[in-house]
Design a protein around this motif. Structure first.
Motif, PDB file in Angstrom:
ATOM      1  N   THR A 143       6.022 -34.404  16.623  1.00 18.89           N
ATOM      2  CA  THR A 143       5.859 -33.097  17.593  1.00 18.89           C
ATOM      3  C   THR A 143       6.928 -31.884  17.087  1.00 18.89           C
ATOM      4  O   THR A 143       6.962 -30.894  17.859  1.00 18.89           O
ATOM      5  N   THR A 144       7.696 -32.049  16.122  1.00 21.97           N
ATOM      6  CA  THR A 144       8.523 -30.980  15.928  1.00 21.97           C
ATOM      7  C   THR A 144       7.871 -29.900  15.276  1.00 21.97           C
ATOM      8  O   THR A 144       8.504 -28.673  15.180  1.00 21.97           O
ATOM      9  N   GLY A 145       6.756 -29.792  14.675  1.00 14.27           N
ATOM     10  CA  GLY A 145       5.972 -28.627  14.172  1.00 14.27           C
ATOM     11  C   GLY A 145       6.748 -28.314  12.711  1.00 14.27           C
ATOM     12  O   GLY A 145       6.727 -27.421  12.228  1.00 14.27           O
ATOM     13  N   ASP A 146       7.318 -29.245  11.933  1.00 14.78           N
ATOM     14  CA  ASP A 146       8.027 -29.242  10.639  1.00 14.78           C
ATOM     15  C   ASP A 146       6.781 -28.997   9.739  1.00 14.78           C
ATOM     16  O   ASP A 146       5.907 -29.669   9.560  1.00 14.78           O
ATOM     17  N   LYS A 147       6.825 -27.788   9.022  1.00 17.90           N
ATOM     18  CA  LYS A 147       5.749 -27.398   8.068  1.00 17.90           C
ATOM     19  C   LYS A 147       6.532 -26.896   6.818  1.00 17.90           C
ATOM     20  O   LYS A 147       7.288 -25.894   6.896  1.00 17.90           O
ATOM     21  N   SER A 148       6.025 -27.525   5.836  1.00 18.45           N
ATOM     22  CA  SER A 148       6.600 -26.863   4.499  1.00 18.45           C
ATOM     23  C   SER A 148       5.766 -25.423   4.172  1.00 18.45           C
ATOM     24  O   SER A 148       5.004 -25.037   5.009  1.00 18.45           O
ATOM     25  N   PHE A 149       6.178 -24.727   3.024  1.00 17.78           N
ATOM     26  CA  PHE A 149       5.596 -23.514   2.666  1.00 17.78           C
ATOM     27  C   PHE A 149       4.262 -23.874   2.604  1.00 17.78           C
ATOM     28  O   PHE A 149       3.084 -23.016   2.966  1.00 17.78           O
ATOM     29  N   ILE A 150       3.706 -24.616   1.767  1.00 12.74           N
ATOM     30  CA  ILE A 150       2.305 -25.058   1.408  1.00 12.74           C
ATOM     31  C   ILE A 150       1.405 -25.218   2.831  1.00 12.74           C
ATOM     32  O   ILE A 150       0.553 -24.764   3.118  1.00 12.74           O
ATOM     33  N   ALA A 151       2.146 -26.074   3.703  1.00 14.83           N
ATOM     34  CA  ALA A 151       1.623 -26.542   4.982  1.00 14.83           C
ATOM     35  C   ALA A 151       1.268 -25.262   5.686  1.00 14.83           C
ATOM     36  O   ALA A 151       0.236 -25.113   6.331  1.00 14.83           O
ATOM     37  N   ARG A 152       2.285 -24.348   5.845  1.00 14.72           N
ATOM     38  CA  ARG A 152       2.027 -23.053   6.586  1.00 14.72           C
ATOM     39  C   ARG A 152       0.877 -22.282   6.013  1.00 14.72           C
ATOM     40  O   ARG A 152      -0.247 -21.862   6.777  1.00 14.72           O
ATOM     41  N   TRP A 153       0.672 -22.222   4.694  1.00 13.32           N
ATOM     42  CA  TRP A 153      -0.478 -21.280   4.082  1.00 13.32           C
ATOM     43  C   TRP A 153      -1.729 -21.878   4.173  1.00 13.32           C
ATOM     44  O   TRP A 153      -2.687 -21.334   4.664  1.00 13.32           O
ATOM     45  N   VAL A 154      -1.891 -23.118   3.979  1.00 11.38           N
ATOM     46  CA  VAL A 154      -3.090 -24.101   4.087  1.00 11.38           C
ATOM     47  C   VAL A 154      -3.601 -23.896   5.405  1.00 11.38           C
ATOM     48  O   VAL A 154      -4.572 -24.011   5.824  1.00 11.38           O
ATOM     49  N   HIS A 155      -2.565 -24.178   6.523  1.00 16.58           N
ATOM     50  CA  HIS A 155      -2.888 -24.140   7.775  1.00 16.58           C
ATOM     51  C   HIS A 155      -3.474 -22.752   8.392  1.00 16.58           C
ATOM     52  O   HIS A 155      -4.580 -22.925   8.997  1.00 16.58           O
ATOM     53  N   HIS A 156      -2.848 -21.842   7.739  1.00 20.02           N
ATOM     54  CA  HIS A 156      -3.334 -20.375   8.056  1.00 20.02           C
ATOM     55  C   HIS A 156      -4.756 -20.480   7.496  1.00 20.02           C
ATOM     56  O   HIS A 156      -5.504 -19.534   8.304  1.00 20.02           O
ATOM     57  N   VAL A 157      -5.068 -20.875   6.513  1.00 20.21           N
ATOM     58  CA  VAL A 157      -6.416 -20.632   5.980  1.00 20.21           C
ATOM     59  C   VAL A 157      -7.544 -21.450   6.544  1.00 20.21           C
ATOM     60  O   VAL A 157      -8.754 -20.851   6.976  1.00 20.21           O
ATOM     61  N   MET A 158      -7.280 -22.735   6.898  1.00 24.84           N
ATOM     62  CA  MET A 158      -7.865 -23.731   7.548  1.00 24.84           C
ATOM     63  C   MET A 158      -8.261 -23.592   8.945  1.00 24.84           C
ATOM     64  O   MET A 158      -9.191 -23.978   9.256  1.00 24.84           O
ATOM     65  N   PHE A 159      -7.317 -23.443   9.589  1.00 26.30           N
ATOM     66  CA  PHE A 159      -7.251 -23.882  11.055  1.00 26.30           C
ATOM     67  C   PHE A 159      -7.168 -22.481  11.735  1.00 26.30           C
ATOM     68  O   PHE A 159      -6.506 -21.567  11.546  1.00 26.30           O
ATOM     69  N   PHE A 160      -7.933 -22.293  12.824  1.00 30.77           N
ATOM     70  CA  PHE A 160      -7.949 -21.223  13.733  1.00 30.77           C
ATOM     71  C   PHE A 160      -8.450 -21.718  15.167  1.00 30.77           C
ATOM     72  O   PHE A 160      -9.101 -22.555  15.465  1.00 30.77           O
ATOM     73  N   SER A 161      -7.884 -21.040  16.412  1.00 31.48           N
ATOM     74  CA  SER A 161      -8.303 -21.469  17.688  1.00 31.48           C
ATOM     75  C   SER A 161      -9.628 -20.885  17.901  1.00 31.48           C
ATOM     76  O   SER A 161      -9.915 -19.449  17.792  1.00 31.48           O
ATOM     77  N   ALA A 162     -10.489 -21.807  18.325  1.00 32.82           N
ATOM     78  CA  ALA A 162     -11.790 -21.350  19.187  1.00 32.82           C
ATOM     79  C   ALA A 162     -12.173 -22.636  20.005  1.00 32.82           C
ATOM     80  O   ALA A 162     -11.609 -23.544  19.909  1.00 32.82           O
ATOM     81  N   PRO A 163     -13.025 -22.420  20.867  1.00 35.15           N
ATOM     82  CA  PRO A 163     -13.499 -23.624  21.631  1.00 35.15           C
ATOM     83  C   PRO A 163     -14.229 -24.502  21.013  1.00 35.15           C
ATOM     84  O   PRO A 163     -14.777 -24.286  19.748  1.00 35.15           O
ATOM     85  N   GLU A 164     -14.071 -25.848  21.190  1.00 33.04           N
ATOM     86  CA  GLU A 164     -14.614 -26.872  20.390  1.00 33.04           C
ATOM     87  C   GLU A 164     -16.056 -26.889  20.278  1.00 33.04           C
ATOM     88  O   GLU A 164     -16.668 -27.218  19.187  1.00 33.04           O
ATOM     89  N   TRP A 165     -16.727 -26.340  21.356  1.00 32.23           N
ATOM     90  CA  TRP A 165     -18.239 -26.284  21.081  1.00 32.23           C
ATOM     91  C   TRP A 165     -18.700 -25.382  19.861  1.00 32.23           C
ATOM     92  O   TRP A 165     -19.815 -25.636  19.270  1.00 32.23           O
ATOM     93  N   MET A 166     -17.998 -24.314  19.879  1.00 30.76           N
ATOM     94  CA  MET A 166     -18.090 -23.411  18.459  1.00 30.76           C
ATOM     95  C   MET A 166     -18.039 -24.155  17.403  1.00 30.76           C
ATOM     96  O   MET A 166     -18.716 -23.975  16.139  1.00 30.76           O
ATOM     97  N   PHE A 167     -16.990 -24.935  16.952  1.00 32.92           N
ATOM     98  CA  PHE A 167     -16.929 -25.607  15.721  1.00 32.92           C
ATOM     99  C   PHE A 167     -18.011 -26.732  15.752  1.00 32.92           C
ATOM    100  O   PHE A 167     -18.478 -26.847  14.657  1.00 32.92           O
ATOM    101  N   ALA A 168     -18.331 -27.299  17.000  1.00 32.39           N
ATOM    102  CA  ALA A 168     -19.508 -28.039  16.684  1.00 32.39           C
ATOM    103  C   ALA A 168     -20.750 -27.396  16.156  1.00 32.39           C
ATOM    104  O   ALA A 168     -21.499 -27.941  15.456  1.00 32.39           O
TER     105      ALA A 168
END
Length: 127
Positions: free
Chosen positions: A76-101
């Motif tokens: 739960t600490t949210g530790d992210k390396s440099f790579i993780a921060r950038w890949v997360h930035h590219v892959m994940f974004f906030s939206a309602p679950e129904w939109m992803f489905a």
């Protein structure tokens, strides 16, 4: 070590997404350009299975196992390396679950339609 393993899972997750999205784009381009490899039956079936799996996960409200493993390793600490921060930035974004489905099901439909209009071919060469 946990951050390294979490980063490795994130990179695998990113490569999976790249496979799903990239294969569809390359199939369209390859059909236009006459590339034979885009008609590989095993590749195209694996591609369809990959996106159908994602779509079913979303429809059932399941969290991707790769996401769960990465989150468990990071804690739960949210530790992210440099790579993780950038890949997360590219892959994940906030939206309602129904939109992803909806997006995943539509993408699976696009893959299935592409499979129909740009059909794979069995290798008929003699061995």
């Amino acid at each position: 070590m946990r951050v390294f393993l979490a980063d490795a899972i994130l990179i695998i997750h990113f490569l999976f997404v790249l496979f799903v999205v990239g294969t569809l784009l390359l199939t369209w381009i390859g059909a236009w350009r006459g590339w034979r490899w885009i008609r590989n039956l095993r590749l195209r079936i694996a591609h369809l299975i990959a996106i159908v799996f994602v779509a079913f996960e979303a429809l059932l409200g399941m969290v991707c196992p790769l996401t769960e493993w990465e989150d468990a390793l990071r804690g739960t600490t949210g530790d992210k390396s440099f790579i993780a921060r950038w890949v997360h930035h590219v892959m994940f974004f906030s939206a309602p679950e129904w939109m992803f489905a909806t997006l995943y099901v539509a993408f699976a439909g696009a893959v299935a339609i592409t499979l129909w209009f740009i059909p794979p071919q069995r290798d008929t060469r003699t061995k």
